[in-house]
Design a protein around this motif. Structure first.
Motif, mmCIF file in Angstrom:
data_model
loop_
_atom_site.group_PDB
_atom_site.id
_atom_site.type_symbol
_atom_site.label_atom_id
_atom_site.label_comp_id
_atom_site.label_asym_id
_atom_site.label_seq_id
_atom_site.Cartn_x
_atom_site.Cartn_y
_atom_site.Cartn_z
ATOM 1 N N SER A 196 0.824 -1.228 0.000
ATOM 2 C CA SER A 196 0.000 0.000 0.000
ATOM 3 C C SER A 196 0.849 1.266 0.000
ATOM 4 N N ASN A 197 2.196 1.086 -0.092
ATOM 5 C CA ASN A 197 3.046 2.277 0.021
ATOM 6 C C ASN A 197 4.434 1.918 -0.486
ATOM 7 N N PRO A 198 4.952 2.623 -1.518
ATOM 8 C CA PRO A 198 6.257 2.256 -2.096
ATOM 9 C C PRO A 198 7.444 2.996 -1.451
ATOM 10 N N ASP A 199 7.169 3.792 -0.400
ATOM 11 C CA ASP A 199 8.221 4.693 0.115
ATOM 12 C C ASP A 199 9.431 3.933 0.641
ATOM 13 N N LEU A 200 10.579 4.183 0.019
ATOM 14 C CA LEU A 200 11.822 3.625 0.549
ATOM 15 C C LEU A 200 12.184 4.340 1.862
ATOM 16 N N LEU A 201 11.979 5.665 1.859
ATOM 17 C CA LEU A 201 12.337 6.490 3.029
ATOM 18 C C LEU A 201 11.213 7.465 3.353
ATOM 19 N N TYR A 202 11.132 7.891 4.604
ATOM 20 C CA TYR A 202 10.181 8.957 4.958
ATOM 21 C C TYR A 202 10.717 9.754 6.130
ATOM 22 N N ALA A 203 10.111 10.956 6.329
ATOM 23 C CA ALA A 203 10.640 11.899 7.325
ATOM 24 C C ALA A 203 9.970 11.685 8.675
ATOM 25 N N THR A 204 10.821 11.688 9.735
ATOM 26 C CA THR A 204 10.299 11.674 11.113
ATOM 27 C C THR A 204 11.081 12.758 11.863
ATOM 28 N N SER A 205 11.049 12.735 13.167
ATOM 29 C CA SER A 205 11.816 13.752 13.917
ATOM 30 C C SER A 205 13.286 13.325 14.036
ATOM 31 N N HIS A 206 13.649 12.169 13.473
ATOM 32 C CA HIS A 206 15.072 11.787 13.429
ATOM 33 C C HIS A 206 15.753 12.683 12.394
ATOM 34 N N PRO A 207 17.036 13.021 12.607
ATOM 35 C CA PRO A 207 17.706 13.929 11.656
ATOM 36 C C PRO A 207 17.739 13.389 10.222
ATOM 37 N N ALA A 208 17.709 12.052 10.072
ATOM 38 C CA ALA A 208 17.761 11.505 8.695
ATOM 39 C C ALA A 208 16.479 10.718 8.412
ATOM 40 N N PRO A 209 16.070 10.665 7.120
ATOM 41 C CA PRO A 209 14.848 9.908 6.785
ATOM 42 C C PRO A 209 14.957 8.452 7.227
ATOM 43 N N ARG A 210 13.809 7.827 7.554
ATOM 44 C CA ARG A 210 13.744 6.451 8.051
ATOM 45 C C ARG A 210 13.283 5.503 6.958
ATOM 46 N N LEU A 211 13.578 4.215 7.120
ATOM 47 C CA LEU A 211 13.163 3.192 6.145
ATOM 48 C C LEU A 211 11.645 3.012 6.197
ATOM 49 N N GLY A 212 11.018 2.989 5.017
ATOM 50 C CA GLY A 212 9.553 2.839 4.950
ATOM 51 C C GLY A 212 9.140 1.495 4.378
ATOM 52 N N GLN A 213 7.874 1.388 3.974
ATOM 53 C CA GLN A 213 7.328 0.107 3.483
ATOM 54 C C GLN A 213 8.067 -0.355 2.209
ATOM 55 N N GLY A 214 8.568 0.582 1.429
ATOM 56 C CA GLY A 214 9.323 0.218 0.221
ATOM 57 C C GLY A 214 10.614 -0.486 0.567
ATOM 58 N N ALA A 215 11.186 -0.177 1.731
ATOM 59 C CA ALA A 215 12.411 -0.857 2.168
ATOM 60 C C ALA A 215 12.087 -2.277 2.615
ATOM 61 N N PHE A 216 10.927 -2.427 3.291
ATOM 62 C CA PHE A 216 10.503 -3.783 3.681
ATOM 63 C C PHE A 216 10.304 -4.638 2.429
ATOM 64 N N ARG A 217 9.689 -4.027 1.399
ATOM 65 C CA ARG A 217 9.445 -4.785 0.164
ATOM 66 C C ARG A 217 10.782 -5.223 -0.462
ATOM 67 N N ALA A 218 11.784 -4.342 -0.425
ATOM 68 C CA ALA A 218 13.099 -4.705 -0.986
ATOM 69 C C ALA A 218 13.699 -5.877 -0.208
ATOM 70 N N ALA A 219 13.538 -5.878 1.105
ATOM 71 C CA ALA A 219 14.068 -6.978 1.925
ATOM 72 C C ALA A 219 13.336 -8.283 1.609
ATOM 73 N N LEU A 220 12.014 -8.198 1.470
ATOM 74 C CA LEU A 220 11.214 -9.402 1.164
ATOM 75 C C LEU A 220 11.577 -9.943 -0.216
ATOM 76 N N GLU A 221 11.686 -9.040 -1.174
ATOM 77 C CA GLU A 221 11.985 -9.425 -2.560
ATOM 78 C C GLU A 221 13.356 -10.120 -2.647
ATOM 79 N N GLY A 222 14.320 -9.564 -1.931
ATOM 80 C CA GLY A 222 15.677 -10.159 -1.975
ATOM 81 C C GLY A 222 15.701 -11.524 -1.320
ATOM 82 N N THR A 223 14.976 -11.666 -0.204
ATOM 83 C CA THR A 223 14.949 -12.966 0.497
ATOM 84 C C THR A 223 14.183 -13.990 -0.330
ATOM 85 N N TYR A 224 13.064 -13.535 -0.944
ATOM 86 C CA TYR A 224 12.258 -14.427 -1.804
ATOM 87 C C TYR A 224 13.155 -15.000 -2.916
ATOM 88 N N ARG A 225 13.909 -14.107 -3.555
ATOM 89 C CA ARG A 225 14.778 -14.528 -4.674
ATOM 90 C C ARG A 225 15.761 -15.580 -4.205
#
Ligand code: G3P
Ligand code: MG
Length: 380
Positions: A230-259
């Motif tokens: 439901s969301n392709p975002d690799l990164l998104y903004a929070t109150s941390h100084p640098a953007p955080r990993l989003g649902q798009g990062a989870f998808r990349a992890a799943l895709e790599g493990t699936y392969r």
């Protein structure tokens, strides 16, 4: 802050323009509103300028989110003012079947006869409630499987994912799963990733358990369930100084493990994971938002006077060129509504960064106040 320019008083039944606000990085970072967010929203609400929140975040019902945002911004926000990453799944639930585009295995899509697996969000079952409110009948969660493969009581590690004990809180919100003969795979008609999983390892393990063995018995009658994010975002903004990993990062992890798992254990299968994705910047999500904005733009329930009396423009205020800006620039409005992309510097995008293809905004401004001021002056 100086008062915003007042909107034109020449409106009749419909506001000619409206705003779509991204949340993370535009109105707030984590749970903290930016200083100009509240006065901006208050001014718009006092002037009856219609707006909605268009966010790739989620994890709860629209009503629960509206309550949180009402408290956070100190004004009345309804569930009809909110499009979260998973909100457009309501249309799939009401149709009772998957659109063909979402199902790579069954041409024409398939009906929901059995369960749907909803992944992500807090472990308190709030995504189950959201999915049930959309109309999905049999909703199962990752936590239901975690409990199924654990000792009956107590805080024990689950054999499903031995690194995770089953806390009292997880047991409290889990639902029993039907008993299966050994080796039988639970019939799941679709897998929806509603929000970022709180335990990537557990979620990846269960998704591979469901997606791969089904391919072993993959027949026309029993294809693996389709997977929709439901969301392709690799990164998104929070109150941390640098953007955080989003649902798009989870998808990349799943895709790599699936392969890697398919290559290692099922070399006869295609190692490329098949999936669909909605959320910003995709057409479905913007279409869903525009349908809501057309309703919100009808001021004071007056019926539109005529063809001229329609919503003409939407200002999309975002912080991420890859989702908010690209989505507004690429969107093909079925009504010919113009979407104007406005990028703020308070979130993922930082001044001086280059723009991705299709992700160049109409204008870059400092913050949400400046964005609305620019738009209202443009509307004259
Ligand atoms: O998980 C939330 C994140 O992906 C982006 O949220 O509000 O910036 O679309 P938002
Ligand atoms: Mg954002």
């Amino acid at each position: 802050l100086p008062p915003l320019p007042s909107p034109p008083s020449s409106w009749s039944g419909t506001s000619p323009f409206a705003f779509a606000f991204d949340i993370d990085g535009v109105l707030c970072h984590s749970k903290t509103p930016y200083p100009s967010a509240k006065p901006t929203l208050h001014q718009l609400q006092c002037s009856s300028v219609p707006f909605l929140f268009l966010t790739n975040s989620g994890g709860e019902t629209e009503q629960a989110r509206a309550t949180t945002l009402s408290e956070r911004f100190g004004l009345t926000i309804n569930d009809t003012n909110i499009v979260q990453s998973h909100t457009p799944f309501q249309r799939i639930a009401s149709e009772g079947k998957l659109p063909p585009a979402y199902d790579p295995y069954v041409p024409g899509g398939r009906k929901f006869a059995n369960s749907v697996l909803v992944v992500g969000g807090p472990t308190d079952g709030s995504c189950r409630l959201a999915a049930q409110q959309y109309g999905f009948k049999n909703v199962v969660l990752v936590e239901d499987f975690l409990v199924k493969y654990s000792a009956a009581v107590g805080n024990n590690p689950s054999t499903l994912w031995p690194y995770r004990s089953v806390s009292k809180n997880i047991r409290k919100f889990a639902k029993p799963l039907p008993c299966l003969r050994s080796g039988e795979v639970m019939p799941i008609d679709a897998i929806f990733i509603f929000n970022d999983p709180r335990d990537w390892g557990l979620s990846i393990q269960l998704l591979l358990d469901i997606m791969i063995p089904a391919l072993e018995g993959n027949t026309a009658e029993k294809p693996p369930p389709p997977l929709i994010f439901s969301n392709p975002d690799l990164l998104y903004a929070t109150s941390h100084p640098a953007p955080r990993l989003g649902q798009g990062a989870f998808r990349a992890a799943l895709e790599g493990t699936y392969r890697r798992v398919v290559e290692a254990t099922r070399p006869e299968l295609d190692p490329q994971m098949k999936y669909a994705c909605i959320g910003k910047p995709f057409q479905e999500t913007y279409e869903y938002a525009e349908d809501l904005l057309v309703k919100l733009a009808k001021l004071a329930k007056k019926e539109p006077v005529g063809a001229e009396d329609q919503l003409k423009r939407v200002y999309m205020i975002g912080d991420n060129p890859l989702s908010d800006i690209q989505g507004a620039n690429m969107f093909k409005s079925p009504r010919g509504v113009e979407w104007v992309s406005v990028l703020v510097e308070t979130g993922v995008y930082k001044p001086g960064q280059s723009f991705p293809p299709g992700g160049e905004p109409k204008i870059v401004v400092k913050d949400v106040w400046s964005a609305v001021q620019w738009a209202l002056e443009k509307e004259g």
